[in-house]
Design a protein around this motif. Structure first.
Motif, PDB file in Angstrom:
ATOM      1  N   SER A   5       0.823  -1.215   0.000  1.00  0.00           N
ATOM      2  CA  SER A   5       0.000   0.000   0.000  1.00  0.00           C
ATOM      3  C   SER A   5       0.857   1.265   0.000  1.00  0.00           C
ATOM      4  N   GLU A   6       2.076   1.182   0.532  1.00  0.00           N
ATOM      5  CA  GLU A   6       2.957   2.346   0.573  1.00  0.00           C
ATOM      6  C   GLU A   6       3.583   2.666  -0.785  1.00  0.00           C
ATOM      7  N   VAL A   7       3.592   1.718  -1.695  1.00  0.00           N
ATOM      8  CA  VAL A   7       4.174   1.976  -3.012  1.00  0.00           C
ATOM      9  C   VAL A   7       3.130   2.051  -4.111  1.00  0.00           C
ATOM     10  N   ARG A   8       1.875   1.899  -3.761  1.00  0.00           N
ATOM     11  CA  ARG A   8       0.810   2.027  -4.755  1.00  0.00           C
ATOM     12  C   ARG A   8       0.356   3.472  -4.843  1.00  0.00           C
ATOM     13  N   GLY A   9       0.064   3.887  -6.023  1.00  0.00           N
ATOM     14  CA  GLY A   9      -0.433   5.235  -6.229  1.00  0.00           C
ATOM     15  C   GLY A   9      -0.585   5.500  -7.705  1.00  0.00           C
ATOM     16  N   GLU A  10      -1.153   6.637  -8.024  1.00  0.00           N
ATOM     17  CA  GLU A  10      -1.312   7.016  -9.423  1.00  0.00           C
ATOM     18  C   GLU A  10       0.064   7.085 -10.077  1.00  0.00           C
ATOM     19  N   ARG A  11       0.216   6.419 -11.191  1.00  0.00           N
ATOM     20  CA  ARG A  11       1.450   6.378 -11.985  1.00  0.00           C
ATOM     21  C   ARG A  11       2.599   5.642 -11.301  1.00  0.00           C
TER      22      ARG A  11
END
Length: 65
Positions: A5-11
Protein backbone atom coordinates in the motif's frame (compact mmCIF):
# COMPACT_ATOMS: atom_id res chain seq x y z
CA UNK A 1 9.38 -4.00 5.41
CA UNK A 2 7.61 -1.72 2.95
CA UNK A 3 3.96 -2.63 2.51
CA UNK A 4 2.44 -2.76 -0.95
CA UNK A 5 0.00 0.00 0.00
CA UNK A 6 2.96 2.35 0.57
CA UNK A 7 4.17 1.98 -3.01
CA UNK A 8 0.81 2.03 -4.76
CA UNK A 9 -0.43 5.24 -6.23
CA UNK A 10 -1.31 7.02 -9.42
CA UNK A 11 1.45 6.38 -11.98
CA UNK A 12 3.36 4.06 -9.61
CA UNK A 13 3.80 0.54 -10.94
CA UNK A 14 6.52 -2.06 -10.90
CA UNK A 15 8.89 -1.40 -13.79
CA UNK A 16 9.26 -5.02 -14.72
CA UNK A 17 6.51 -7.60 -14.60
CA UNK A 18 7.93 -10.98 -15.48
CA UNK A 19 7.15 -14.57 -14.61
CA UNK A 20 10.70 -15.60 -13.78
CA UNK A 21 10.10 -19.33 -14.04
CA UNK A 22 8.60 -19.07 -17.53
CA UNK A 23 11.41 -16.78 -18.72
CA UNK A 24 14.01 -19.03 -17.15
CA UNK A 25 12.55 -22.16 -18.74
CA UNK A 26 12.56 -20.46 -22.15
CA UNK A 27 16.19 -19.45 -21.62
CA UNK A 28 17.14 -22.98 -20.57
CA UNK A 29 15.42 -24.47 -23.61
CA UNK A 30 17.06 -21.97 -25.96
CA UNK A 31 20.50 -22.57 -24.44
CA UNK A 32 19.96 -26.34 -24.20
CA UNK A 33 20.79 -26.17 -20.48
CA UNK A 34 19.16 -27.53 -17.37
CA UNK A 35 16.84 -25.18 -15.52
CA UNK A 36 19.21 -25.30 -12.54
CA UNK A 37 22.26 -24.29 -14.60
CA UNK A 38 20.32 -21.52 -16.30
CA UNK A 39 19.17 -20.15 -12.93
CA UNK A 40 22.76 -20.13 -11.68
CA UNK A 41 23.87 -18.29 -14.79
CA UNK A 42 21.17 -15.63 -15.29
CA UNK A 43 18.97 -15.44 -12.19
CA UNK A 44 21.40 -15.11 -9.31
CA UNK A 45 21.88 -11.87 -7.40
CA UNK A 46 25.22 -10.98 -5.89
CA UNK A 47 25.23 -8.21 -3.31
CA UNK A 48 28.08 -6.61 -1.41
CA UNK A 49 28.51 -7.45 2.25
CA UNK A 50 26.22 -5.57 4.60
CA UNK A 51 26.63 -6.02 8.35
CA UNK A 52 22.93 -5.21 8.85
CA UNK A 53 21.84 -7.48 5.99
CA UNK A 54 19.63 -6.85 2.99
CA UNK A 55 15.91 -6.62 2.42
CA UNK A 56 14.03 -7.16 -0.81
CA UNK A 57 10.81 -5.73 -2.17
CA UNK A 58 9.45 -7.05 -5.50
CA UNK A 59 8.83 -3.50 -6.76
CA UNK A 60 11.73 -1.63 -5.19
CA UNK A 61 14.46 -4.26 -5.38
CA UNK A 62 17.24 -4.70 -2.83
CA UNK A 63 18.05 -2.23 -0.09
CA UNK A 64 20.44 -2.34 2.83
CA UNK A 65 18.67 -3.09 6.09
Amino acid sequence: TVSESEVRGERITPWMQLDLMIALQRWADHQDQSLHRSAEKVATASLPKSDAGWRFHPWLGFNKE
